[in-house]
Design a protein around this motif. Sequence first.
Motif, PDB file in Angstrom:
ATOM      1  N   GLU A 134     -28.641  21.996 -73.691  1.00 44.96           N
ATOM      2  CA  GLU A 134     -28.510  22.388 -74.941  1.00 44.96           C
ATOM      3  C   GLU A 134     -28.415  21.258 -76.059  1.00 44.96           C
ATOM      4  O   GLU A 134     -28.963  21.192 -77.251  1.00 44.96           O
ATOM      5  CB  GLU A 134     -27.327  23.393 -75.190  1.00 44.96           C
ATOM      6  CG  GLU A 134     -27.349  24.575 -74.417  1.00 44.96           C
ATOM      7  CD  GLU A 134     -28.114  25.752 -75.365  1.00 44.96           C
ATOM      8  OE1 GLU A 134     -28.621  25.249 -76.180  1.00 44.96           O
ATOM      9  OE2 GLU A 134     -28.318  26.652 -74.596  1.00 44.96           O
ATOM     10  N   GLY A 135     -27.729  20.279 -75.451  1.00 47.99           N
ATOM     11  CA  GLY A 135     -27.576  18.927 -76.118  1.00 47.99           C
ATOM     12  C   GLY A 135     -26.247  18.321 -75.954  1.00 47.99           C
ATOM     13  O   GLY A 135     -25.436  18.907 -74.961  1.00 47.99           O
ATOM     14  N   VAL A 136     -25.678  17.565 -76.701  1.00 51.03           N
ATOM     15  CA  VAL A 136     -24.282  16.816 -76.394  1.00 51.03           C
ATOM     16  C   VAL A 136     -23.490  17.493 -77.332  1.00 51.03           C
ATOM     17  O   VAL A 136     -23.675  17.587 -78.617  1.00 51.03           O
ATOM     18  CB  VAL A 136     -24.646  15.341 -77.081  1.00 51.03           C
ATOM     19  CG1 VAL A 136     -23.136  14.584 -76.934  1.00 51.03           C
ATOM     20  CG2 VAL A 136     -25.390  14.289 -76.156  1.00 51.03           C
TER      21      VAL A 136
ATOM     22  N   TYR B 298     -25.973  31.184 -73.317  1.00 48.66           N
ATOM     23  CA  TYR B 298     -25.140  30.706 -74.716  1.00 48.66           C
ATOM     24  C   TYR B 298     -26.249  31.072 -75.950  1.00 48.66           C
ATOM     25  O   TYR B 298     -25.579  31.593 -76.806  1.00 48.66           O
ATOM     26  CB  TYR B 298     -24.955  29.126 -74.472  1.00 48.66           C
ATOM     27  CG  TYR B 298     -24.698  28.271 -76.192  1.00 48.66           C
ATOM     28  CD1 TYR B 298     -23.834  28.683 -76.647  1.00 48.66           C
ATOM     29  CD2 TYR B 298     -25.943  27.794 -76.645  1.00 48.66           C
ATOM     30  CE1 TYR B 298     -23.523  28.137 -77.920  1.00 48.66           C
ATOM     31  CE2 TYR B 298     -25.722  27.138 -77.838  1.00 48.66           C
ATOM     32  CZ  TYR B 298     -24.431  27.293 -78.498  1.00 48.66           C
ATOM     33  OH  TYR B 298     -24.262  26.842 -79.742  1.00 48.66           O
ATOM     34  N   ALA B 299     -27.318  30.765 -75.970  1.00 50.49           N
ATOM     35  CA  ALA B 299     -28.362  31.201 -77.163  1.00 50.49           C
ATOM     36  C   ALA B 299     -29.738  31.235 -76.652  1.00 50.49           C
ATOM     37  O   ALA B 299     -30.394  30.191 -76.904  1.00 50.49           O
ATOM     38  CB  ALA B 299     -28.151  30.007 -78.121  1.00 50.49           C
ATOM     39  N   GLY B 300     -30.021  32.312 -75.651  1.00 51.61           N
ATOM     40  CA  GLY B 300     -31.281  32.497 -75.549  1.00 51.61           C
ATOM     41  C   GLY B 300     -31.499  31.823 -73.943  1.00 51.61           C
ATOM     42  O   GLY B 300     -30.473  31.237 -73.389  1.00 51.61           O
TER      43      GLY B 300
ATOM     44  N   PHE C 197     -20.494  21.265 -68.739  1.00 54.12           N
ATOM     45  CA  PHE C 197     -19.959  22.863 -68.381  1.00 54.12           C
ATOM     46  C   PHE C 197     -21.098  23.538 -68.945  1.00 54.12           C
ATOM     47  O   PHE C 197     -21.826  23.578 -69.889  1.00 54.12           O
ATOM     48  CB  PHE C 197     -18.402  22.818 -69.289  1.00 54.12           C
ATOM     49  CG  PHE C 197     -18.645  23.303 -70.606  1.00 54.12           C
ATOM     50  CD1 PHE C 197     -18.698  24.602 -71.248  1.00 54.12           C
ATOM     51  CD2 PHE C 197     -18.802  22.224 -71.659  1.00 54.12           C
ATOM     52  CE1 PHE C 197     -18.695  24.646 -72.474  1.00 54.12           C
ATOM     53  CE2 PHE C 197     -18.862  22.579 -72.930  1.00 54.12           C
ATOM     54  CZ  PHE C 197     -18.776  23.953 -73.399  1.00 54.12           C
ATOM     55  N   ASP C 198     -20.677  25.016 -68.342  1.00 54.84           N
ATOM     56  CA  ASP C 198     -21.745  26.172 -68.607  1.00 54.84           C
ATOM     57  C   ASP C 198     -21.126  26.810 -69.683  1.00 54.84           C
ATOM     58  O   ASP C 198     -20.030  27.490 -69.388  1.00 54.84           O
ATOM     59  CB  ASP C 198     -22.139  27.043 -67.486  1.00 54.84           C
ATOM     60  CG  ASP C 198     -22.987  27.879 -67.596  1.00 54.84           C
ATOM     61  OD1 ASP C 198     -23.529  28.313 -68.668  1.00 54.84           O
ATOM     62  OD2 ASP C 198     -23.458  28.787 -66.497  1.00 54.84           O
ATOM     63  N   PRO C 199     -21.310  26.945 -70.938  1.00 56.15           N
ATOM     64  CA  PRO C 199     -20.641  27.678 -71.977  1.00 56.15           C
ATOM     65  C   PRO C 199     -20.817  29.235 -72.110  1.00 56.15           C
ATOM     66  O   PRO C 199     -21.909  29.707 -71.782  1.00 56.15           O
ATOM     67  CB  PRO C 199     -21.269  26.883 -73.319  1.00 56.15           C
ATOM     68  CG  PRO C 199     -22.649  26.802 -72.994  1.00 56.15           C
ATOM     69  CD  PRO C 199     -22.793  26.274 -71.425  1.00 56.15           C
ATOM     70  N   LYS C 200     -19.917  29.722 -72.498  1.00 55.04           N
ATOM     71  CA  LYS C 200     -19.997  31.199 -72.892  1.00 55.04           C
ATOM     72  C   LYS C 200     -20.674  31.177 -74.193  1.00 55.04           C
ATOM     73  O   LYS C 200     -20.519  30.156 -74.992  1.00 55.04           O
ATOM     74  CB  LYS C 200     -18.584  31.536 -72.705  1.00 55.04           C
ATOM     75  CG  LYS C 200     -17.932  32.194 -71.545  1.00 55.04           C
ATOM     76  CD  LYS C 200     -16.653  32.988 -71.416  1.00 55.04           C
ATOM     77  CE  LYS C 200     -16.259  32.941 -70.218  1.00 55.04           C
ATOM     78  NZ  LYS C 200     -14.970  33.928 -69.961  1.00 55.04           N
ATOM     79  N   PRO C 201     -21.130  32.588 -74.551  1.00 54.80           N
ATOM     80  CA  PRO C 201     -21.777  32.674 -75.945  1.00 54.80           C
ATOM     81  C   PRO C 201     -20.791  32.660 -77.119  1.00 54.80           C
ATOM     82  O   PRO C 201     -19.457  32.773 -76.952  1.00 54.80           O
ATOM     83  CB  PRO C 201     -22.550  33.843 -75.911  1.00 54.80           C
ATOM     84  CG  PRO C 201     -21.788  34.734 -74.708  1.00 54.80           C
ATOM     85  CD  PRO C 201     -21.309  33.695 -73.546  1.00 54.80           C
TER      86      PRO C 201
ATOM     87  N   CYS D 278     -13.661  29.393 -72.685  1.00 58.87           N
ATOM     88  CA  CYS D 278     -15.190  29.181 -72.865  1.00 58.87           C
ATOM     89  C   CYS D 278     -16.186  28.800 -71.950  1.00 58.87           C
ATOM     90  O   CYS D 278     -17.248  28.406 -72.102  1.00 58.87           O
ATOM     91  CB  CYS D 278     -15.110  28.565 -74.225  1.00 58.87           C
ATOM     92  SG  CYS D 278     -14.581  29.294 -75.642  1.00 58.87           S
ATOM     93  N   ILE D 279     -15.682  28.583 -70.787  1.00 59.00           N
ATOM     94  CA  ILE D 279     -16.564  27.989 -69.651  1.00 59.00           C
ATOM     95  C   ILE D 279     -17.115  29.030 -68.704  1.00 59.00           C
ATOM     96  O   ILE D 279     -16.036  29.952 -68.108  1.00 59.00           O
ATOM     97  CB  ILE D 279     -15.820  27.052 -68.723  1.00 59.00           C
ATOM     98  CG1 ILE D 279     -15.405  25.849 -69.906  1.00 59.00           C
ATOM     99  CG2 ILE D 279     -16.442  26.432 -67.597  1.00 59.00           C
ATOM    100  CD1 ILE D 279     -14.653  24.833 -69.097  1.00 59.00           C
TER     101      ILE D 279
END
Length: 360
Positions: free
Chosen positions: A120-122, A220-222, A247-251, A164-165
Amino acid sequence: MKHLFAAIRAIVYGLLLLSTSSLAAQSPPTPPSLGSGLYWDEWWYADTPVEIEAQFNAARRHEESDKGLTSGILGYLNLPGNFLTLDFKEQALILVNAERAARDNVYYQGYGTALGLPYEGVELDLADVAQGHADDMQANNFFGHTSSTGASSYSRISSAFDGCIDNYSTSENIAWNSYTAPGGFISGIALAVYNFIYDDACCGWGHRKLCLKQTGTNNYAGTTRFGMIGFGRSTGANGDFFVMDFFDPKPVAAGCDYSLTNFEGSCPTHLDINGTISSGMYQATMTLASSGIIPTNNAVEYVASSSITINPTFEVVQGSELTLTIEYCYGANAKVQMQNSDLLPENPTFIGDKPTFRIE
């Protein structure tokens, strides 16, 4: 003219992958480990984007041969001419996402077809976590995933993103090299990412798996990007430390808030600038910090709304100019071409003074 070094330069890599819950099956698969790695011969000479491209492209050809892929299917790395003047976090993101994209739709026998989703990015708060650990290792002269206070990488990351992980999924790669000059080894980020992906047999290819992984909830976003990463770097008398956290983020719908940047023309919240700095404007929305050197005949402007911190080792060579401005970011950061192809100092300093390269 570059001189042969009689001194050691070591780079050590470590990995901790933590998960307390089973993730979904590998679909699409993470590209497999290599049967053998490819050592970056005489890496200490590399001081231009062209040299970095050549090594990564040689390693891609090695992987094609190693895994029985069609020659050229992984493509060729092409870096911007100003690559080595970019913030180290942007350098790392460019390299990791380029390596992920190179494997998009590539079929690996026995594993399936990879999908080269970029990260996704930094995430800037995650970058702060990574930076904190890099600073801790520098200040306390150790190398490992457990902090000087006993905190694991999982506890450091999860405390910054409580609730949030997804699936408790966090990972960390760390690297170190013995270069002690201000700003660190100019190609240190490229060296770290290269060895994570292409010369990691010592460590079960776990660093490679983190750089190229495709497994996770990806909600997270698509589904066009995957996961968030943060980078930290600390240079000084104890060497050049680099940290990559994931980390793998929750939406966001789960009540989570993230500070994400892709360095695509926008100003990051915080900007670290080091190494050799060429003419241009470098901006952050809040804070900016800099070490390194501005060579002769360069005009550099730093802009931040809160604070600008200049490291005591920072140097402006006679004939150059540095302007510091406290105001809001109002444009893209400098994108300048490298002017000097001989960026390594004539007498580089290493811990131990011997040019041996090793990974653990």
